[in-house]
Scaffold this motif. Structure first.
Motif, PDB file in Angstrom:
ATOM      1  N   UNK A   1       9.507 -28.891 -36.107  1.00  0.00           N
ATOM      2  CA  UNK A   1       9.463 -30.350 -36.085  1.00  0.00           C
ATOM      3  C   UNK A   1      10.795 -30.998 -36.479  1.00  0.00           C
ATOM      4  N   UNK A   2      11.887 -30.269 -36.306  1.00  0.00           N
ATOM      5  CA  UNK A   2      13.214 -30.785 -36.641  1.00  0.00           C
ATOM      6  C   UNK A   2      14.207 -30.287 -35.591  1.00  0.00           C
ATOM      7  N   UNK A   3      15.201 -31.110 -35.257  1.00  0.00           N
ATOM      8  CA  UNK A   3      16.209 -30.695 -34.280  1.00  0.00           C
ATOM      9  C   UNK A   3      17.210 -29.765 -34.953  1.00  0.00           C
ATOM     10  N   UNK A   4      16.847 -28.485 -35.096  1.00  0.00           N
ATOM     11  CA  UNK A   4      17.749 -27.573 -35.801  1.00  0.00           C
ATOM     12  C   UNK A   4      17.472 -26.117 -35.443  1.00  0.00           C
ATOM     13  N   UNK A   5      18.428 -25.518 -34.732  1.00  0.00           N
ATOM     14  CA  UNK A   5      18.520 -24.072 -34.576  1.00  0.00           C
ATOM     15  C   UNK A   5      19.843 -23.663 -35.202  1.00  0.00           C
ATOM     16  N   UNK A   6      19.789 -22.767 -36.188  1.00  0.00           N
ATOM     17  CA  UNK A   6      20.981 -22.422 -36.959  1.00  0.00           C
ATOM     18  C   UNK A   6      21.369 -20.954 -36.797  1.00  0.00           C
ATOM     19  N   UNK A   7      22.663 -20.710 -36.930  1.00  0.00           N
ATOM     20  CA  UNK A   7      23.182 -19.339 -36.961  1.00  0.00           C
ATOM     21  C   UNK A   7      23.951 -19.163 -38.264  1.00  0.00           C
ATOM     22  N   UNK A   8      23.563 -18.129 -39.030  1.00  0.00           N
ATOM     23  CA  UNK A   8      24.178 -17.826 -40.319  1.00  0.00           C
ATOM     24  C   UNK A   8      24.866 -16.463 -40.282  1.00  0.00           C
ATOM     25  N   UNK A   9      25.856 -16.307 -41.163  1.00  0.00           N
ATOM     26  CA  UNK A   9      26.378 -14.980 -41.470  1.00  0.00           C
ATOM     27  C   UNK A   9      25.344 -14.275 -42.336  1.00  0.00           C
ATOM     28  N   UNK A  10      24.868 -13.117 -41.921  1.00  0.00           N
ATOM     29  CA  UNK A  10      23.781 -12.460 -42.640  1.00  0.00           C
ATOM     30  C   UNK A  10      24.251 -11.785 -43.926  1.00  0.00           C
ATOM     31  N   UNK A  11      25.565 -11.629 -44.086  1.00  0.00           N
ATOM     32  CA  UNK A  11      26.079 -10.940 -45.266  1.00  0.00           C
ATOM     33  C   UNK A  11      26.231 -11.880 -46.460  1.00  0.00           C
ATOM     34  N   UNK A  12      26.700 -13.107 -46.209  1.00  0.00           N
ATOM     35  CA  UNK A  12      26.953 -14.023 -47.322  1.00  0.00           C
ATOM     36  C   UNK A  12      26.215 -15.358 -47.197  1.00  0.00           C
ATOM     37  N   UNK A  13      25.467 -15.543 -46.109  1.00  0.00           N
ATOM     38  CA  UNK A  13      24.673 -16.755 -45.959  1.00  0.00           C
ATOM     39  C   UNK A  13      25.445 -17.979 -45.507  1.00  0.00           C
ATOM     40  N   UNK A  14      26.697 -17.812 -45.076  1.00  0.00           N
ATOM     41  CA  UNK A  14      27.454 -18.972 -44.597  1.00  0.00           C
ATOM     42  C   UNK A  14      26.819 -19.529 -43.322  1.00  0.00           C
TER      43      UNK A  14
ATOM     44  N   UNK B   1      23.457  -6.646 -33.768  1.00  0.00           N
ATOM     45  CA  UNK B   1      24.501  -5.969 -34.540  1.00  0.00           C
ATOM     46  C   UNK B   1      24.323  -6.166 -36.044  1.00  0.00           C
ATOM     47  N   UNK B   2      23.362  -6.997 -36.439  1.00  0.00           N
ATOM     48  CA  UNK B   2      23.034  -7.186 -37.847  1.00  0.00           C
ATOM     49  C   UNK B   2      23.911  -8.162 -38.600  1.00  0.00           C
ATOM     50  N   UNK B   3      24.941  -8.720 -37.960  1.00  0.00           N
ATOM     51  CA  UNK B   3      25.890  -9.580 -38.667  1.00  0.00           C
ATOM     52  C   UNK B   3      25.456 -11.034 -38.743  1.00  0.00           C
ATOM     53  N   UNK B   4      24.515 -11.436 -37.881  1.00  0.00           N
ATOM     54  CA  UNK B   4      24.103 -12.835 -37.817  1.00  0.00           C
ATOM     55  C   UNK B   4      22.591 -12.956 -37.997  1.00  0.00           C
ATOM     56  N   UNK B   5      22.182 -14.138 -38.446  1.00  0.00           N
ATOM     57  CA  UNK B   5      20.767 -14.494 -38.501  1.00  0.00           C
ATOM     58  C   UNK B   5      20.608 -15.845 -37.815  1.00  0.00           C
ATOM     59  N   UNK B   6      19.603 -15.946 -36.972  1.00  0.00           N
ATOM     60  CA  UNK B   6      19.260 -17.232 -36.368  1.00  0.00           C
ATOM     61  C   UNK B   6      17.956 -17.731 -36.968  1.00  0.00           C
ATOM     62  N   UNK B   7      17.883 -19.039 -37.214  1.00  0.00           N
ATOM     63  CA  UNK B   7      16.650 -19.650 -37.704  1.00  0.00           C
ATOM     64  C   UNK B   7      16.294 -20.851 -36.827  1.00  0.00           C
ATOM     65  N   UNK B   8      15.005 -21.138 -36.761  1.00  0.00           N
ATOM     66  CA  UNK B   8      14.524 -22.323 -36.061  1.00  0.00           C
ATOM     67  C   UNK B   8      13.594 -23.075 -36.992  1.00  0.00           C
ATOM     68  N   UNK B   9      13.754 -24.387 -37.059  1.00  0.00           N
ATOM     69  CA  UNK B   9      12.993 -25.220 -37.984  1.00  0.00           C
ATOM     70  C   UNK B   9      11.946 -26.024 -37.241  1.00  0.00           C
TER      71      UNK B   9
END
Length: 252
Positions: A109-122, A99-107
């Motif tokens: 060698x680190x325990x981190x999968x993140x979900x951001x608001x794609x409009x403002x980066x929260x 739907x374009x509203x979210x971004x997921x990132x994976x880092x």
């Protein structure tokens, strides 16, 4: 098509009009997919761009880099719209939700999968999962309704996350493999493909049971995608192979 350096990431817009590439020097290039003409080029990062994705509307680019950041850019102008989104290590995967509203990132060698608001980066959620790091942009896959995010962990588990809460809904191991590599969710959301070493297995996303046999390939698999009609494309060791899971998997 000269990308101006060694290409580490590539994405195609859903409408098929644009191709976006990212290089080892942080250069981002937008191409007209039909004419192969370069329509935009800009330096997006200070180091290798290992992950790139195009928004569903075809107007924005999301990138992840070895410089430990992710950003969102205007596809037409190269203006940075969101970012820098700082991470603790190399951002090895970045995916827009359908739907374009979210971004997921994976880092890496680190325990981190993140979900951001794609409009403002929260930053909405930071889930302590160590994603697979041996392939670039292969550890994340969204459900078609944008409600669930699937992640492949370094120890070979598929983890289904609730995108509205960040909570884990289910976890299950893929077929035995020394090197889990990447996942790709079918467009109908019914099954997910997972690769490890030189093999691919298929899993029912509701029951978490394996569907059909493990498919073996001649070489290690480094990238994989399922098309809209469920054809499986895998790449590795200078070869690209097309397989048709419908010829192997049960019709149900």
């Amino acid at each position: 098509m000269d990308a101006g350096g060694e290409v580490f990431s590539i994405a195609v817009s859903q409408d098929g009009k644009w191709i976006v590439s990212g290089t080892e020097r942080g250069l981002l290039t937008v191409w007209n997919a039909e004419s192969h003409e370069k329509v935009n080029e800009f330096t997006g990062h200070s180091d290798r761009v290992g992950a790139v994705d195009v928004s569903p509307g075809g107007t924005r680019i999301a990138t992840g880099s070895k410089d430990k950041s992710a950003s969102v850019w205007s596809l037409s102008t190269g203006e940075r719209l969101v970012g820098w989104l700082k991470h603790d290590h190399w951002v090895a995967a970045v995916k827009f939700s359908p739907d374009g509203y979210l971004i997921a990132t994976a880092t890496w060698n680190t325990d981190s999968v993140r979900i951001y608001n794609s409009q403002d980066g929260r930053l909405l959620f930071d889930v302590p999962i160590q994603p697979v790091g041996s392939t670039l942009n292969g550890s994340l896959s969204w459900s078609r309704d944008s409600k669930q995010l699937f992640a492949l962990s370094h120890d070979g588990n598929i983890i289904c996350l609730d995108a509205s809460t960040g909570d884990s809904l289910s976890t299950w191991p893929i077929h035995k493999s020394n090197n889990p590599r990447c996942i790709s969710l079918a467009s109908n959301g019914v099954f997910i493909a997972a690769s490890g070493d030189s093999s691919v297995s298929f899993w029912n996303t509701r029951t978490r049971e394996q569907i059909g046999p493990v498919i073996k390939h001649a070489h290690d698999i480094w990238s994989m995608a399922l098309s809209a009609n469920y054809d499986l494309v895998v790449g590795g060791e200078m070869t690209i192979t097309l397989r048709r899971p419908c010829d192997i998997l049960p019709s149900s």
